[in-house]
Design a protein around this motif. Structure first.
Motif, PDB file in Angstrom:
ATOM      1  N   ARG A  40       0.830  -1.213   0.000  1.00  0.00           N
ATOM      2  CA  ARG A  40       0.000   0.000   0.000  1.00  0.00           C
ATOM      3  C   ARG A  40       0.865   1.264   0.000  1.00  0.00           C
ATOM      4  N   ASP A  41       1.912   1.277   0.841  1.00  0.00           N
ATOM      5  CA  ASP A  41       2.806   2.447   0.908  1.00  0.00           C
ATOM      6  C   ASP A  41       3.508   2.667  -0.422  1.00  0.00           C
ATOM      7  N   CYS A  42       3.953   1.567  -1.047  1.00  0.00           N
ATOM      8  CA  CYS A  42       4.677   1.654  -2.309  1.00  0.00           C
ATOM      9  C   CYS A  42       3.796   2.253  -3.413  1.00  0.00           C
ATOM     10  N   ILE A  43       2.534   1.816  -3.471  1.00  0.00           N
ATOM     11  CA  ILE A  43       1.607   2.340  -4.492  1.00  0.00           C
ATOM     12  C   ILE A  43       1.348   3.825  -4.266  1.00  0.00           C
ATOM     13  N   GLN A  96       3.190  -1.679 -11.756  1.00  0.00           N
ATOM     14  CA  GLN A  96       3.325  -3.081 -11.356  1.00  0.00           C
ATOM     15  C   GLN A  96       4.798  -3.467 -11.186  1.00  0.00           C
ATOM     16  N   SER A  97       5.638  -3.076 -12.154  1.00  0.00           N
ATOM     17  CA  SER A  97       7.067  -3.425 -12.075  1.00  0.00           C
ATOM     18  C   SER A  97       7.734  -2.689 -10.917  1.00  0.00           C
ATOM     19  N   ASN A  98       7.284  -1.454 -10.652  1.00  0.00           N
ATOM     20  CA  ASN A  98       7.841  -0.668  -9.547  1.00  0.00           C
ATOM     21  C   ASN A  98       7.543  -1.313  -8.192  1.00  0.00           C
ATOM     22  N   VAL A  99       6.291  -1.783  -8.029  1.00  0.00           N
ATOM     23  CA  VAL A  99       5.906  -2.450  -6.774  1.00  0.00           C
ATOM     24  C   VAL A  99       6.669  -3.760  -6.634  1.00  0.00           C
ATOM     25  N   GLN A 100       6.840  -4.471  -7.767  1.00  0.00           N
ATOM     26  CA  GLN A 100       7.550  -5.762  -7.745  1.00  0.00           C
ATOM     27  C   GLN A 100       9.001  -5.581  -7.291  1.00  0.00           C
ATOM     28  N   LYS A 101       9.617  -4.475  -7.731  1.00  0.00           N
ATOM     29  CA  LYS A 101      11.021  -4.204  -7.347  1.00  0.00           C
ATOM     30  C   LYS A 101      11.127  -3.938  -5.849  1.00  0.00           C
ATOM     31  N   GLU A 102      10.217  -3.082  -5.353  1.00  0.00           N
ATOM     32  CA  GLU A 102      10.269  -2.676  -3.946  1.00  0.00           C
ATOM     33  C   GLU A 102       9.930  -3.826  -3.003  1.00  0.00           C
ATOM     34  N   PHE A 103       9.073  -4.705  -3.506  1.00  0.00           N
ATOM     35  CA  PHE A 103       8.500  -5.726  -2.633  1.00  0.00           C
ATOM     36  C   PHE A 103       8.942  -7.101  -3.094  1.00  0.00           C
ATOM     37  N   ASN A 104       9.584  -7.853  -2.206  1.00  0.00           N
ATOM     38  CA  ASN A 104      10.098  -9.181  -2.538  1.00  0.00           C
ATOM     39  C   ASN A 104       8.961 -10.200  -2.435  1.00  0.00           C
ATOM     40  N   SER A 105       8.385 -10.563  -3.592  1.00  0.00           N
ATOM     41  CA  SER A 105       7.223 -11.451  -3.585  1.00  0.00           C
ATOM     42  C   SER A 105       7.595 -12.920  -3.741  1.00  0.00           C
ATOM     43  N   GLY A 106       8.891 -13.227  -3.870  1.00  0.00           N
ATOM     44  CA  GLY A 106       9.328 -14.622  -4.012  1.00  0.00           C
ATOM     45  C   GLY A 106       8.870 -15.195  -5.335  1.00  0.00           C
ATOM     46  N   ASN A 107       8.224 -16.352  -5.294  1.00  0.00           N
ATOM     47  CA  ASN A 107       7.766 -17.017  -6.527  1.00  0.00           C
ATOM     48  C   ASN A 107       6.391 -16.539  -6.972  1.00  0.00           C
ATOM     49  N   ARG A 108       5.782 -15.669  -6.184  1.00  0.00           N
ATOM     50  CA  ARG A 108       4.416 -15.248  -6.499  1.00  0.00           C
ATOM     51  C   ARG A 108       4.396 -14.119  -7.525  1.00  0.00           C
ATOM     52  N   ARG A 109       3.430 -14.219  -8.432  1.00  0.00           N
ATOM     53  CA  ARG A 109       3.261 -13.206  -9.457  1.00  0.00           C
ATOM     54  C   ARG A 109       2.424 -12.072  -8.884  1.00  0.00           C
TER      55      ARG A 109
END
Length: 218
Positions: A40-43, A96-109
């Protein structure tokens, strides 16, 4: 003595539903909660930074999160989607790519979906942002509150209560000021009430804004 309770948590299962849907073992629950907060903070940070909205007006009503084993679905309920997409063909992909970078989601899409809110000024978060923007511009707090109530009337709500606390107008002693229009039945569980608390930093210090909106009665 009046016991204060969050109107959203008070109505869970009756007129309110959860903002996040996922399951975790008790020992992993705190990690999942922190993940939600980071997303939420990242968005919100991305919207404020990339859109260069000088007033800090994000227009985000709420952010819903659904987690599965291999997927994290993020639904952004936004009042003014043009702020995020206008003139940018790849606005959502970039977010989407920005949130993915900031947040380590592991194997989850990670999948981000934007949903438009039909009546933005019927959402307490958007109204609180509007009032915060007015207070930063040193508009009188009473004028800002009355204008917010006028905007809410366009959204066909049954009642609204706005409360501002802190060093209002730069006065030495902090105080609480509030205004109500229509009905706001806080003790009726079947009454659908939206609520938000919002913090705004002014040159005099931090002010707190709370808004209760009586939407409908089941």
């Amino acid at each position: 003595m009046g016991q204060k309770i969050n109107p959203l948590g008070f109505r869970l299962g009756a007129t309110q539903s959860h903002r996040s849907f996922w399951f975790a073992q008790p020992k992993n629950y705190s990690d999942g909660l922190q993940e939600d907060e980071k997303i939420r903070d990242c968005i919100k940070n991305y919207v404020q930074k990339e859109m260069r909205i000088s007033s800090g007006f994000e227009g985000i009503a709420r952010i819903g999160i659904q987690k599965r084993i291999d997927l994290i679905q993020v639904i952004i309920y936004i009042g003014f989607p043009n702020l995020l997409i206008e003139g940018r063909t790849r606005g959502i992909e970039e977010l989407q790519s920005n949130v993915q970078k900031e947040f380590n989601s592991g194997n989850r899409r990670l999948n981000v979906v934007i949903t438009r809110v039909a009546k933005p000024y019927g959402q307490p978060n958007i109204l609180a942002e509007y009032i915060a923007g007015q207070l930063k511009k040193r508009v009188s707090f009473r004028k800002a509150m009355k204008k917010a109530i006028e905007l809410t009337e366009q959204a066909d709500t049954k009642g609204i209560q706005v409360q501002i606390a802190g060093r209002i107008d730069g006065k030495e002693i902090a105080r609480v000021e509030w205004i109500r229009e229509g009905r706001v039945p806080l003790q009726t569980i079947r009454a659908k009430i939206d609520h938000c608390s919002y913090m705004v930093r002014t040159i005099y210090g931090v002010l707190g804004i709370k808004i209760w909106i009586f939407v409908d009665e089941d």
